[in-house]
Scaffold this active site. Structure first.
Site, PDB file in Angstrom:
ATOM      1  N   HIS A 254      48.146 -41.875   7.054  1.00 22.52           N
ATOM      2  CA  HIS A 254      48.646 -41.607   5.706  1.00 22.52           C
ATOM      3  C   HIS A 254      48.731 -40.108   5.422  1.00 22.52           C
ATOM      4  CE1 HIS A 254      47.880 -45.870   5.017  1.00 22.52           C
ATOM      5  NE2 HIS A 254      48.533 -45.767   3.873  1.00 22.52           N
ATOM      6  N   ASP A 278      41.571 -47.811   0.815  1.00 22.13           N
ATOM      7  CA  ASP A 278      42.826 -48.506   0.488  1.00 22.13           C
ATOM      8  C   ASP A 278      42.938 -49.776   1.329  1.00 22.13           C
ATOM      9  OD1 ASP A 278      45.155 -48.873  -0.991  1.00 22.13           O
ATOM     10  OD2 ASP A 278      46.395 -47.708   0.383  1.00 22.13           O
ATOM     11  N   LEU A 311      54.446 -47.945   4.711  1.00 26.81           N
ATOM     12  CA  LEU A 311      53.009 -48.159   4.783  1.00 26.81           C
ATOM     13  C   LEU A 311      52.557 -49.030   3.616  1.00 26.81           C
ATOM     14  CD1 LEU A 311      51.712 -44.602   5.767  1.00 26.81           C
ATOM     15  CD2 LEU A 311      51.616 -46.655   7.178  1.00 26.81           C
TER      16      LEU A 311
END
Length: 378
Positions: A254, A278, A311
């Site tokens: 990320h 996350d 993503l």
């Protein structure tokens, strides 16, 4: 004889705030009673040699979308919350904020009610609730369903204020595009942790929202206006504002490790960067894929992606995030652990619940391998 005395020594001990070297932790009847000089061992006491590993309080994760094969969005029930918190306890967390991704008003209300019920039933580890949406920007929606993104209404605000009154902590991720300054002030006045994210807002707009009370930024760099030469965006605002802390998904996917290092060096205090997982449904499982509101999410080589490559959350635990942060930035072990425990705990006012204090149970602590590759519980 002191058969009920356990001495844990032979490695650093993190108390939720600072690291203690060359000391031992004494536990009487399984409960922490204090630090002593490491060589001191009462007759008959059981000794646990850490062999260089780290004894620590558990991680505090403010962004947990799922676990144990379930997404909170799939079934916002007490059972789902119990399974999520159990899965993340195995991954080293002592406290989590279950996180609902953008959904319908009905699903939001069910989630709030289930979280309140779980806390009332005494399910340990649920520190409150994080609502990531639906008041975001379609332009920066990421994996969120654009058809469910919408402005915050008076009814939405009233429901959030009521939830804040009944939950120990409520975090909401919002975008200035769909939430007014007045609404942010009302929320922060009620104790809500307002976080900017999934927004294309300008630097000046973001700073105005910080002035109105927003104190956090959701997954820095991802799904937001970027740091540019003429427009610093939300990334620049988060780094420039000392009143704001920002979560980071430190998985090397990320956020590039060099961007992570640069952000760490650039962040203005006293606000700090902190780690989030996350995590999605696959957390704590070996599942190769899962469904997010009918959309297939594939799991491959540490990535979770929609079919178009977007993503969709992270395949990450906080032990890995601590390791990547430490190796990317060169910060001390103490600082890296603070990013996974101390800073997030302070944002939701956990207080001593996240600390090693007199009476803390040994079974609530974690043993982190010295190479930061895995954790064990006692």
């Amino acid at each position: 004889m002191n058969s009920d005395v356990v001495m844990v020594r032979g490695g650093p001990i993190f108390d939720g705030s600072q690291l203690h070297d060359s000391q031992a932790a004494r536990f009487d009847g399984g409960l922490f009673s204090g630090f002593v000089a490491s060589p001191e061992t009462p007759d008959g006491a059981r000794v646990v040699d850490l062999d260089g590993d780290i004894l620590s309080t558990g991680f505090v994760d403010l962004q947990v979308n799922g676990g144990d094969g379930l997404m909170l969005n799939d079934a916002p029930t007490v059972e789902t919350l119990q399974r999520m918190v159990t899965a993340h306890k195995r991954l080293g967390c002592s406290h989590i904020l279950p996180t609902l991704i953008t959904d319908t008003p009905e699903k939001t209300h069910l989630t709030i009610a289930a979280t309140i019920a779980a806390i009332q039933q005494g399910i340990a580890g649920i520190a409150g609730l994080h609502l990531e949406g639906p008041h975001l920007s379609v332009a920066r929606k990421g994996a969120h369903d654009a058809s469910l993104i919408r402005p915050m209404t008076d009814a939405d605000l009233a429901a959030l204020l009521e939830a804040a009154d009944r939950l120990p902590a409520l975090k909401i991720t919002i975008a200035p595009e769909n939430v007014s300054l007045a609404q942010v002030k009302a929320l922060t006045d009620a104790g809500v942790l307002v976080s900017l994210g999934h927004t294309d807002a300008s630097f000046d707009t973001c700073m105005a929202y910080f002035d109105a009370g927003a104190r956090c930024v959701t997954h820095l760099f991802n799904a937001m206006s970027q740091l540019g030469n003429r427009e610093p965006g939300l990334v620049g605002a988060a780094l420039a504002s000392g009143s704001v802390s920002a979560g980071l998904i430190a998985d090397g996917i990320h956020v590039h490790t060099q961007s992570l290092r640069a952000a760490w060096q650039a962040k203005t205090g006293p606000g700090r960067l902190f780690l989030v997982s996350d995590a999605m449904a696959v957390a704590g499982t070996d599942a190769p894929e899962f469904q997010l509101e009918g959309r297939k999410i594939a799991r491959q080589e540490g990535r979770l992606t929609l079919e178009d490559g977007t993503l969709a959350g992270a395949d990450l635990d906080l032990t890995t995030a601590v390791r990547i942060l430490k190796h990317s930035t060169g910060v001390s072990m103490e600082t890296a652990l603070q990013a996974a425990i101390t800073t997030p705990a302070s944002l939701i006012d956990l207080g001593e619940a996240s600390m090693l204090t007199e009476g803390t149970a040994l079974c609530d602590l974690v043993r982190i391998s010295r190479d930061l590759h895995y954790i064990n519980r006692f």
